[in-house]
Scaffold this active site. Structure first.
Site, PDB file in Angstrom:
ATOM      1  N   LYS A  27     -17.042   8.155  -8.233  1.00 59.17           N
ATOM      2  CA  LYS A  27     -18.327   8.077  -8.943  1.00 59.17           C
ATOM      3  C   LYS A  27     -19.273   9.164  -8.441  1.00 59.17           C
ATOM      4  O   LYS A  27     -20.064   9.717  -9.200  1.00 59.17           O
ATOM      5  CB  LYS A  27     -18.945   6.698  -8.744  1.00 59.17           C
ATOM      6  CG  LYS A  27     -18.074   5.564  -9.247  1.00 59.17           C
ATOM      7  CD  LYS A  27     -17.729   5.734 -10.689  1.00 59.17           C
ATOM      8  CE  LYS A  27     -16.833   4.616 -11.199  1.00 59.17           C
ATOM      9  NZ  LYS A  27     -16.464   4.814 -12.601  1.00 59.17           N
ATOM     10  N   ASP A  35     -10.513   6.291 -16.312  1.00 58.29           N
ATOM     11  CA  ASP A  35     -11.915   6.124 -15.911  1.00 58.29           C
ATOM     12  C   ASP A  35     -12.772   7.381 -16.083  1.00 58.29           C
ATOM     13  O   ASP A  35     -13.947   7.265 -16.398  1.00 58.29           O
ATOM     14  CB  ASP A  35     -11.968   5.682 -14.441  1.00 58.29           C
ATOM     15  CG  ASP A  35     -13.317   5.123 -14.025  1.00 58.29           C
ATOM     16  OD1 ASP A  35     -13.900   4.343 -14.804  1.00 58.29           O
ATOM     17  OD2 ASP A  35     -13.792   5.470 -12.931  1.00 58.29           O
ATOM     18  N   SER A  93     -18.380  -0.006 -17.041  1.00 54.10           N
ATOM     19  CA  SER A  93     -17.488  -0.560 -16.019  1.00 54.10           C
ATOM     20  C   SER A  93     -17.044  -1.974 -16.403  1.00 54.10           C
ATOM     21  O   SER A  93     -17.845  -2.768 -16.890  1.00 54.10           O
ATOM     22  CB  SER A  93     -18.225  -0.622 -14.685  1.00 54.10           C
ATOM     23  OG  SER A  93     -18.791   0.623 -14.397  1.00 54.10           O
ATOM     24  N   ARG A 121     -20.590  -1.799  -6.476  1.00 51.38           N
ATOM     25  CA  ARG A 121     -21.492  -0.649  -6.410  1.00 51.38           C
ATOM     26  C   ARG A 121     -22.928  -1.152  -6.308  1.00 51.38           C
ATOM     27  O   ARG A 121     -23.285  -2.174  -6.885  1.00 51.38           O
ATOM     28  CB  ARG A 121     -21.351   0.225  -7.665  1.00 51.38           C
ATOM     29  CG  ARG A 121     -20.102   1.066  -7.685  1.00 51.38           C
ATOM     30  CD  ARG A 121     -20.096   2.021  -8.848  1.00 51.38           C
ATOM     31  NE  ARG A 121     -19.950   1.343 -10.122  1.00 51.38           N
ATOM     32  CZ  ARG A 121     -20.932   1.054 -10.947  1.00 51.38           C
ATOM     33  NH1 ARG A 121     -22.179   1.431 -10.682  1.00 51.38           N
ATOM     34  NH2 ARG A 121     -20.702   0.428 -12.074  1.00 51.38           N
ATOM     35  N   HIS A 148     -17.568   9.398 -18.188  1.00 47.11           N
ATOM     36  CA  HIS A 148     -16.985   8.130 -17.756  1.00 47.11           C
ATOM     37  C   HIS A 148     -16.057   7.626 -18.866  1.00 47.11           C
ATOM     38  O   HIS A 148     -16.387   6.684 -19.581  1.00 47.11           O
ATOM     39  CB  HIS A 148     -18.133   7.143 -17.493  1.00 47.11           C
ATOM     40  CG  HIS A 148     -17.739   5.887 -16.783  1.00 47.11           C
ATOM     41  ND1 HIS A 148     -18.498   4.742 -16.842  1.00 47.11           N
ATOM     42  CD2 HIS A 148     -16.693   5.586 -15.981  1.00 47.11           C
ATOM     43  CE1 HIS A 148     -17.927   3.793 -16.110  1.00 47.11           C
ATOM     44  NE2 HIS A 148     -16.833   4.283 -15.580  1.00 47.11           N
ATOM     45  N   ARG A 203     -10.377  -5.497  -6.640  1.00 47.26           N
ATOM     46  CA  ARG A 203      -9.846  -4.244  -7.199  1.00 47.26           C
ATOM     47  C   ARG A 203      -8.421  -3.959  -6.741  1.00 47.26           C
ATOM     48  O   ARG A 203      -7.999  -4.388  -5.669  1.00 47.26           O
ATOM     49  CB  ARG A 203     -10.727  -3.070  -6.721  1.00 47.26           C
ATOM     50  CG  ARG A 203     -12.164  -3.123  -7.227  1.00 47.26           C
ATOM     51  CD  ARG A 203     -12.218  -2.782  -8.680  1.00 47.26           C
ATOM     52  NE  ARG A 203     -13.558  -2.825  -9.227  1.00 47.26           N
ATOM     53  CZ  ARG A 203     -14.042  -1.895 -10.060  1.00 47.26           C
ATOM     54  NH1 ARG A 203     -13.294  -0.883 -10.439  1.00 47.26           N
ATOM     55  NH2 ARG A 203     -15.254  -2.008 -10.548  1.00 47.26           N
ATOM     56  N   TYR A 233     -17.208  -0.526   0.493  1.00 49.19           N
ATOM     57  CA  TYR A 233     -16.640  -0.869  -0.827  1.00 49.19           C
ATOM     58  C   TYR A 233     -16.339   0.404  -1.642  1.00 49.19           C
ATOM     59  O   TYR A 233     -17.184   1.321  -1.706  1.00 49.19           O
ATOM     60  CB  TYR A 233     -17.594  -1.796  -1.600  1.00 49.19           C
ATOM     61  CG  TYR A 233     -17.185  -1.877  -3.056  1.00 49.19           C
ATOM     62  CD1 TYR A 233     -16.097  -2.668  -3.420  1.00 49.19           C
ATOM     63  CD2 TYR A 233     -17.809  -1.109  -4.016  1.00 49.19           C
ATOM     64  CE1 TYR A 233     -15.663  -2.689  -4.741  1.00 49.19           C
ATOM     65  CE2 TYR A 233     -17.381  -1.128  -5.341  1.00 49.19           C
ATOM     66  CZ  TYR A 233     -16.307  -1.916  -5.686  1.00 49.19           C
ATOM     67  OH  TYR A 233     -15.868  -1.916  -6.982  1.00 49.19           O
ATOM     68  N   CYS A 283     -15.143  -3.069 -18.786  1.00 49.66           N
ATOM     69  CA  CYS A 283     -15.124  -3.402 -20.228  1.00 49.66           C
ATOM     70  C   CYS A 283     -13.778  -3.062 -20.856  1.00 49.66           C
ATOM     71  O   CYS A 283     -13.675  -2.934 -22.075  1.00 49.66           O
ATOM     72  CB  CYS A 283     -16.240  -2.671 -20.958  1.00 49.66           C
ATOM     73  SG  CYS A 283     -17.864  -3.361 -20.626  1.00 49.66           S
TER      74      CYS A 283
HETATM   75  C1  OXD Z   1     -16.796   1.411 -12.147  1.00 49.02           C
HETATM   76  C2  OXD Z   1     -15.472   1.716 -11.561  1.00 49.02           C
HETATM   77  O1  OXD Z   1     -17.551   0.630 -11.549  1.00 49.02           O
HETATM   78  O2  OXD Z   1     -14.713   2.446 -12.203  1.00 49.02           O
HETATM   79  O3  OXD Z   1     -17.107   1.957 -13.205  1.00 49.02           O
HETATM   80  O4  OXD Z   1     -15.185   1.262 -10.446  1.00 49.02           O
HETATM   81 MN    MN Z   2     -15.650   3.322 -13.954  1.00 46.48          MN
END
Ligand code: OXD
Ligand code: MN
Length: 603
Positions: A225, A294, A267, A86, A245, A387, A216, A269
């Site tokens: 998002k 998420d 993100s 991102r 989130h 990913r 991406y 974590c």
């Molecule tokens: C983030 C994702 O970056 O979920 O939070 O991809």
């Molecule tokens: Mn996320």
């Protein structure tokens, strides 16, 4: 300029325009006149369409088919090496005034931004196919569910959106023919994937997103998002609900008592790991189930918060995922999945750093850039932000109420981040407003999920810093206002799995053993768990945590639960610095909460 997304010619009966809402047809026509595609392909999400698009994606080298025996019906995609995460610096909230976007967002003027983006989109799809993806976010029968349409010239986006959302007829039906109905307009074009022409722009007042110059996931799967969080949070405030989130998990005791918990971690974590947790042997009979990993959309009913997961798939970080850290994720990505930027083995399987905890990786592979790789290579085989995209249905522990339109009742909210020092393993807020303060001041060491330096502590309120689509001060106010409407508010906790000891090693094993912390949280929800009062909140006493069969000594637990006054002095000063940096938007109530923590330390 080379056309990186040549047009495709679907056979009869695939990609046809459905009859539909005139407002949608008019918008698609407008984008067509601007971008000048070779043809338009309306997606319906059917199996026939899917097969056709997979074939085309392979012909164009957008996807590589993986070994059918090892990972059935799964594919690898390599993004442009300049486009792997991102891009917060190129993400904009384009509200009529800068004040509405607030101090934590990049703002740009809507009229100027539309004009700039329309300039970039002019003729951008010449020689390309313009796909139109109708989709919904949320279970089909939920009042929270939103309709979106994404236009894109990327076949990878179409195939990813088919996993991440509910696509096709379900969206057309939900929208109906009312030209005034609410729906999100999302336009995406790869352009030429040049970082100099990469912009992710949100126009919340118009329910519109325009993303250009990236391929991406987080920048281009506009459902996630962009709609579910940035536009979602804006709509949520206006309409009196919450877009967060957060993962959502179910925890059922051997006696059949079940609670749902929502947790906001930044993100990369460990939200996916926590949402799919397998308890240690000692907790035999406990069942942890996943509603979402998420995003949580929550509304108030009967004085309680009820949550749905608006998504239909997982877009998770691959490196570090293995049968030890997250067996359920490994099963979820073992078939019918897309992989982005992992390594390809000579046997046509996927590989990444941390896939084999014992260290037995391949002797040779093709790395995420498409180059030869051996264990001696100095570069990583898989990109740190590589990913997986996998359907929720693949998850062996998917919660039975995953699709429940009413949502699941939330008993507790957990905030957490990656902190080497200061923050104890777990503590509980004294009440809702104090909990909002914990969320507002949470911080984490940065990860590879966004471009920029890794490992620096940054404040990330409610893990929403990159995702709150309006003024963060108003967002805090919205949280406080929601609390006033709740007669049975969830309890609020803070966790930190990442505290390190003097040797620099993590003090807590994490993963499945996080069940021990979750158990204390559940005990608190049940009113049965013991706690010790500290200036920062309620902490478990050492005997309140179930540590049976865990190799950890008293000293380690003391260190994990320690509230060090000196460290907290610095921490509270950082809170003040952060609030001050927001330029006067922070509600008085949160300033007061900070003073109260400081006063409790002085007692
Ligand atoms: C983030 C994702 O970056 O979920 O939070 O991809
Ligand atoms: Mn996320």
């Amino acid at each position: 300029m080379k056309n990186i997304a040549p047009a495709i010619s679907p056979p009869k009966g695939i990609g046809d325009r459905p009859s539909g809402n005139q407002a949608v047809l008019d918008w698609v026509h407008e984008v067509e006149l601007l971008a000048k595609p070779e043809n338009i392909f309306w997606c319906d999400g059917s199996d026939r369409e899917h097969e056709f698009l997979l074939q085309e994606a392979q012909k164009q080298n957008v996807l590589i088919k993986l070994n059918e025996q090892k990972v059935p019906r799964s594919y690898l995609h390599r993004s442009n090496p300049n486009d792997v995460a991102r891009v917060e610096q190129f993400t904009f909230i384009c509200t009529p005034t800068e004040q509405e976007a607030g101090p934590t967002n990049n703002w740009s003027d809507p009229a100027e931004t539309y004009s700039k983006l329309h300039g970039l989109l002019k003729g951008a799809m010449r020689g390309r196919t313009m796909f139109v993806i109708p989709y919904i976010m949320g279970p089909p029968d939920s009042t929270l569910t939103k309709v979106g349409f994404e236009i894109t010239d990327s076949i990878y986006v179409v195939l990813s959106m088919r996993i991440m959302t509910r696509m096709g007829e379900v969206a057309l039906k939900r929208l109906g023919n009312d030209p005034k109905a609410e729906w999100n307009r999302g336009t995406h074009s790869l352009l030429d994937v040049d970082p100099a022409r990469r912009f992710i722009c949100h126009f919340p007042q118009d329910n519109t997103i325009i993303s250009v110059g990236s391929g991406y996931g987080g920048n281009v799967l506009l459902s996630k998002k962009c709609l579910a969080l940035r536009i979602g949070s804006y709509l949520a405030r206006k309409q009196g609900w919450m877009a967060e989130h957060m993962l959502i998990l179910g925890a059922e005791s051997p006696e059949g008592k079940k609670h749902y918990i929502a947790a906001a971690f930044p993100s990369a974590c460990g939200k996916t790991n926590f949402a799919m947790l397998i308890p240690p042997k000692h907790f035999a009979g406990w069942k942890i189930t996943t509603v979402g990993d998420d995003i949580a959309w929550m509304q108030i009913r009967d004085g309680r918060l009820f949550a749905v997961n608006p998504e239909n798939g997982y877009f998770g970080v691959v490196p570090g995922t293995n049968y030890k850290s997250n067996p359920n994720a490994m099963k979820s990505i073992s078939h019918d999945s897309l992989y982005t930027n992992v390594a390809l083995t000579d046997a046509g399987d996927v590989w990444w750093e941390g896939k084999d905890p014992a260290g037995a990786g391949p002797k040779h592979a093709i790395d995420w850039r498409g180059n030869d790789w051996t264990p001696d290579s100095k570069d990583k085989a898989a990109h740190p932000n590589s990913r997986f995209t996998a359907p929720c249905r693949n998850n062996p522990v998917l919660d039975p109420d995953f699709e429940k339109g009413d949502g699941v009742p939330i008993s507790a909210i957990i905030f957490g981040g990656r902190r080497s020092t200061t923050l104890p393993l777990v503590f509980q807020s004294f009440d809702w407003n104090h909990g909002v303060y914990l969320g507002a001041t949470m911080a984490s060491e940065t990860t590879a999920a966004a471009t920029g330096a890794v490992g620096q502590v940054r404040r990330d309120p409610m893990a929403m810093l990159p995702f709150c689509g309006y003024n963060i001060g108003d967002y805090f106010r919205h949280w406080l206002a929601i609390g006033k409407r709740l007669t049975k508010p969830p309890l609020i906790f803070n966790v930190n799995w990442f505290r390190k000891g003097e040797s620099g090693k993590f003090l807590w094993p994490g993963f499945g053993d996080n069940m021990r912390v979750l158990k204390w949280i559940l005990d608190r929800c049940e009113g049965s768990g013991g706690a010790v009062k500290s200036p920062i909140g309620f902490l478990p006493g050492i005997h309140d945590l179930d540590l049976v069969e865990l190799e950890i000594d008293h000293k380690g637990v003391d260190e994990l639960l320690e509230v060090d006054h000196e460290q907290w002095k610095t921490e509270l000063a950082e809170h003040k610095k952060f609030f001050d940096s927001l330029g006067g938007v922070v509600p008085e109530e949160l300033m007061k909460q900070r003073e109260q923590v400081a006063a409790r330390f002085a007692e």
